[in-house]
Design a protein around this motif. Structure first.
Motif, PDB file in Angstrom:
ATOM      1  N   CYS A   1      -2.111   5.725   5.553  1.00 57.69           N
ATOM      2  CA  CYS A   1      -3.045   6.210   6.567  1.00 57.69           C
ATOM      3  C   CYS A   1      -2.254   6.259   7.876  1.00 57.69           C
ATOM      4  CB  CYS A   1      -4.229   5.257   6.710  1.00 57.69           C
ATOM      5  SG  CYS A   1      -5.139   5.097   5.175  1.00 57.69           S
TER       6      CYS A   1
ATOM      7  N   PHE B   1      -2.737   5.665  10.880  1.00 57.09           N
ATOM      8  CA  PHE B   1      -2.888   4.655  11.946  1.00 57.09           C
ATOM      9  C   PHE B   1      -2.287   3.314  11.551  1.00 57.09           C
ATOM     10  CE2 PHE B   1      -6.761   4.885   9.355  1.00 57.09           C
ATOM     11  CZ  PHE B   1      -6.805   3.602   8.832  1.00 57.09           C
ATOM     12  N   CYS B   2      -1.875   3.139  10.301  1.00 51.91           N
ATOM     13  CA  CYS B   2      -1.754   1.789   9.743  1.00 51.91           C
ATOM     14  C   CYS B   2      -0.310   1.347   9.483  1.00 51.91           C
ATOM     15  CB  CYS B   2      -2.544   1.747   8.439  1.00 51.91           C
ATOM     16  SG  CYS B   2      -2.596   0.117   7.697  1.00 51.91           S
TER      17      CYS B   2
ATOM     18  N   ASN C   1      -5.261  -3.102  -0.949  1.00 48.65           N
ATOM     19  CA  ASN C   1      -5.938  -2.023  -1.658  1.00 48.65           C
ATOM     20  C   ASN C   1      -6.385  -2.584  -2.975  1.00 48.65           C
ATOM     21  OD1 ASN C   1      -6.306   0.889  -1.483  1.00 48.65           O
ATOM     22  ND2 ASN C   1      -4.427   0.649  -0.267  1.00 48.65           N
TER      23      ASN C   1
ATOM     24  N   CYS D   1       0.833  -1.193   0.000  1.00 48.50           N
ATOM     25  CA  CYS D   1       0.000   0.000   0.000  1.00 48.50           C
ATOM     26  C   CYS D   1       0.868   1.244   0.000  1.00 48.50           C
ATOM     27  CB  CYS D   1      -0.886  -0.020   1.245  1.00 48.50           C
ATOM     28  SG  CYS D   1      -1.957   1.405   1.302  1.00 48.50           S
TER      29      CYS D   1
ATOM     30  N   VAL E   1       0.451  -1.281   7.513  1.00 48.74           N
ATOM     31  CA  VAL E   1       0.560  -2.064   6.265  1.00 48.74           C
ATOM     32  C   VAL E   1       1.649  -1.547   5.304  1.00 48.74           C
ATOM     33  CG1 VAL E   1      -0.676  -2.725   4.148  1.00 48.74           C
ATOM     34  CG2 VAL E   1      -1.714  -3.111   6.377  1.00 48.74           C
ATOM     35  N   PRO E   2       1.741  -0.221   5.058  1.00 44.72           N
ATOM     36  CA  PRO E   2       2.790   0.210   4.115  1.00 44.72           C
ATOM     37  C   PRO E   2       4.189  -0.152   4.594  1.00 44.72           C
ATOM     38  CG  PRO E   2       1.186   1.958   4.483  1.00 44.72           C
ATOM     39  CD  PRO E   2       0.894   0.893   5.504  1.00 44.72           C
TER      40      PRO E   2
ATOM     41  N   HIS F   1     -10.448   0.711  -1.147  1.00 42.36           N
ATOM     42  CA  HIS F   1     -10.349   2.064  -0.581  1.00 42.36           C
ATOM     43  C   HIS F   1     -11.338   2.947  -1.348  1.00 42.36           C
ATOM     44  CE1 HIS F   1      -8.831   5.959   0.613  1.00 42.36           C
ATOM     45  NE2 HIS F   1      -8.053   5.357   1.507  1.00 42.36           N
TER      46      HIS F   1
ATOM     47  N   ARG G   1      -6.903   9.971   5.140  1.00 40.26           N
ATOM     48  CA  ARG G   1      -7.719   9.141   4.248  1.00 40.26           C
ATOM     49  C   ARG G   1      -7.959   9.838   2.905  1.00 40.26           C
ATOM     50  NH1 ARG G   1      -8.191   3.816   4.882  1.00 40.26           N
ATOM     51  NH2 ARG G   1     -10.323   3.799   4.101  1.00 40.26           N
TER      52      ARG G   1
ATOM     53  N   LYS H   1      -0.690   4.306   0.530  1.00 39.26           N
ATOM     54  CA  LYS H   1      -1.577   5.370   0.995  1.00 39.26           C
ATOM     55  C   LYS H   1      -1.169   5.972   2.342  1.00 39.26           C
ATOM     56  CE  LYS H   1      -5.475   4.932  -1.914  1.00 39.26           C
ATOM     57  NZ  LYS H   1      -5.022   3.877  -2.821  1.00 39.26           N
TER      58      LYS H   1
HETATM   59 FE1  SF4 Z   1      -3.225   1.318   3.138  1.00 36.30          FE
HETATM   60 FE2  SF4 Z   1      -5.634   0.562   3.997  1.00 36.30          FE
HETATM   61 FE3  SF4 Z   1      -3.577   0.725   5.700  1.00 36.30          FE
HETATM   62 FE4  SF4 Z   1      -4.661   2.939   4.676  1.00 36.30          FE
HETATM   63  S1  SF4 Z   1      -5.682   1.435   6.018  1.00 36.30           S
HETATM   64  S2  SF4 Z   1      -2.471   2.508   4.854  1.00 36.30           S
HETATM   65  S3  SF4 Z   1      -5.201   2.282   2.638  1.00 36.30           S
HETATM   66  S4  SF4 Z   1      -3.770  -0.684   3.984  1.00 36.30           S
END
Ligand code: SF4
Ligand code: SAM
Length: 465
Positions: free
Chosen positions: A187, A189-190, A228, A183, A192-193, A266, A305, A185
């Motif tokens: 965000c 809080f996240c 995503n 990802c 994942v990236p 998303h 977001r 993006k």
């Molecule tokens: Fe990526 Fe979804 Fe995490 Fe946002 S919430 S950083 S879009 S994986």
């Protein structure tokens, strides 16, 4: 390593001279992408003679495929490792060797710290390198500790063995297929990236080949996966750039594939072609997981977001105009830093405005290394608890109200497996809800016409229409 064919993987069960096939126990935490990854790891190990077991005690290789999205998810792994250490010691006393591996996002985020904290662990392997797992297991069995957390330059999907048709059949008539990973993006809080890396789309030809193989093994319903998923793009055979909408049309042409789904989307990546697919493609089920996280523009901005609550509502209107019977599901976070009572009320309001048939709601969990964790004005746990309860009560009411509207209606159901009680059969409605049938209306894999008779706690009951 190149593609290993089914013949190689099927004959690889027994190891001459060391007491029959080695057994691998895989425990999966977290999202559907981890479920898919666990399956692919098992497939990769099959080529080295490992057969899956559901029983931890009989495993020669234990793999925990972990999730780092919230603190609780990550902590669970360490308590499980405590339990596994005892088992490994007991087996060692009996002269049996056990290799322990931690895979997935905790592995990626914590790397060798895992071995420092839990020396029972032999292998730490991130999600981008699980095609190297068989090698790592060989090294660990020779007595080494292996940490594989770099982002591999090679394409792991190219290097993994092909799907094992026997295993696909065993897993049933529905399957996951990862089309996109990572990802861009960010965000706030996240994780994942950071754990899954930059956004990557698999090429069309690879996806189509995998879907065809699933169909040949009897799969009727495919759920395309990606962190995503609707950001997926690739060059089509016509030379044009395809988005997920075009890809879905192509997959629907595969003989045997009757149902398609995709997750997680998303809101910013819902383009016109994808919305049109919901209107025009019968195989695309009328269900969409479209997380909004919060209804407050202030918090949406702080979360990065990059859309407003009004943008989301307009998008929902467009999707519903294209496919009026679509059921929406969402993800929500309560207690993001700075969330006031008014911000939380905006979340309640967007839920009332949209109505969701299904939802996942979480208390904000500060994740090390993400901007959110550094923000001031963290919300007290007690306030998060109260807000979560309030939101979940509303979401549950909406979910039940939707189920009630289905009673008396006809719909189709994909028969997936025998139900829990003798004589019962279980499948899913187009809206993803489990449906229980008291009679056998067809074979597993058939799509049958049923009438919903009543609702259960999390399922629907039906009879043949
Ligand atoms: Fe990526 Fe979804 Fe995490 Fe946002 S919430 S950083 S879009 S994986
Ligand atoms: N890509 C998806 C999107 O943009 O909505 C979400 C993928 S994320 C793996 C799944 C869900 O976990 C998120 O939608 C969010 O609600 C939740 N989540 C992620 N990080 C979180 C955190 N730090 N605390 C609480 N929930 C979190």
């Amino acid at each position: 390593m190149t593609h290993t064919d089914i013949a190689d993987t099927e004959k690889a069960g027994a190891r001459p001279g060391d007491g029959g096939p080695k057994k691998v126990f895989v425990k999966t935490y977290g999202c559907q992408m981890n479920v898919y990854d666990s399956q692919r790891m098992s497939d990769a190990l099959a080529a080295d003679g490992y057969v899956p077991t559901e029983t931890l005690e009989e495993a020669d290789l234990v793999l925990l495929n972990t999730c780092h999205i919230r603190e609780k998810a990550a902590e669970k792994v360490y308590s499980e490792l405590g339990r596994i250490r005892k088992l490994k010691d007991e087996r060692a006393r009996d002269g049996r060797e056990t290799v322990i591996g931690v895979a997935g996002c905790v592995a990626q985020a914590e790397g060798e710290e895992i071995i420092a904290r839990a020396p029972v662990v032999d292998i730490v392997i991130g999600p981008q390198t699980y095609h190297r797992l068989p090698d790592a297991v060989r090294k660990a069995r020779a007595g080494g500790k292996v940490v594989e957390t770099d982002y591999a330059l090679e394409d792991k999907f190219e290097r993994l063995p092909q799907l094992h048709k026997g295993e696909v059949r065993r897993r049933g008539v529905t399957a996951f297929l990862t089309v996109q990973e990572g990802c861009d993006k960010f965000c706030t809080f996240c994780v994942v990236p950071y754990t899954r890396g930059a956004e990557v789309s698999r090429p069309v030809s690879q996806i189509v080949a995998e879907a065809e193989r699933l169909a040949e093994a009897g799969v009727r319903e495919i759920t395309l996966l990606g962190q995503n998923v609707n950001a997926w793009h690739g060059e089509g055979p016509d030379g044009r750039q395809w988005g997920l909408g075009e890809l879905l049309f192509r997959l629907a042409e595969i003989p045997g594939i009757a149902r398609l789904r995709y997750t997680t989307s998303h809101p910013r990546d819902m383009d016109d072609a994808l919305i049109a697919a919901h209107r025009d493609l019968d195989a695309l089920m009328p269900y969409l997981h479209l997380p909004v996280q919060t209804g407050s523009d202030t918090i949406l901005k702080a979360m990065n977001r990059r859309h407003t609550a009004a943008d989301y509502l307009r998008l929902v209107d467009r999707i519903r105009a294209a496919r009026p019977d679509i059921a929406l599901s969402g993800d929500f976070i309560v207690g993001f830093p700075g969330e006031s009572d008014a911000d939380f009320e905006a979340t309640m309001q967007i839920v009332r405005d949209v109505t969701f048939v299904q939802a996942f709601s979480f208390k904000y969990s500060p994740r090390p290394g993400t901007p959110g964790a550094e923000m001031g004005d963290q919300v007290a746990e007690a306030v998060k608890d109260e807000r979560l309860q309030c939101l979940q009560a509303l979401l549950t009411t909406q979910q039940r109200a939707f189920a009630d509207t289905l009673v008396g209606r006809r719909t189709d159901v994909l028969i997936e497996k025998p139900g829990r009680a003798p004589g019962q059969w279980a499948g899913r409605s187009p809206w993803l809800m489990p449906v229980i049938l008291d009679e056998k209306p067809g074979e597993i894999g058939d799509i049958v016409d049923v009438r919903i008779t009543r609702t259960g706690t999390n399922s629907l009951f039906a009879v043949t229409a």
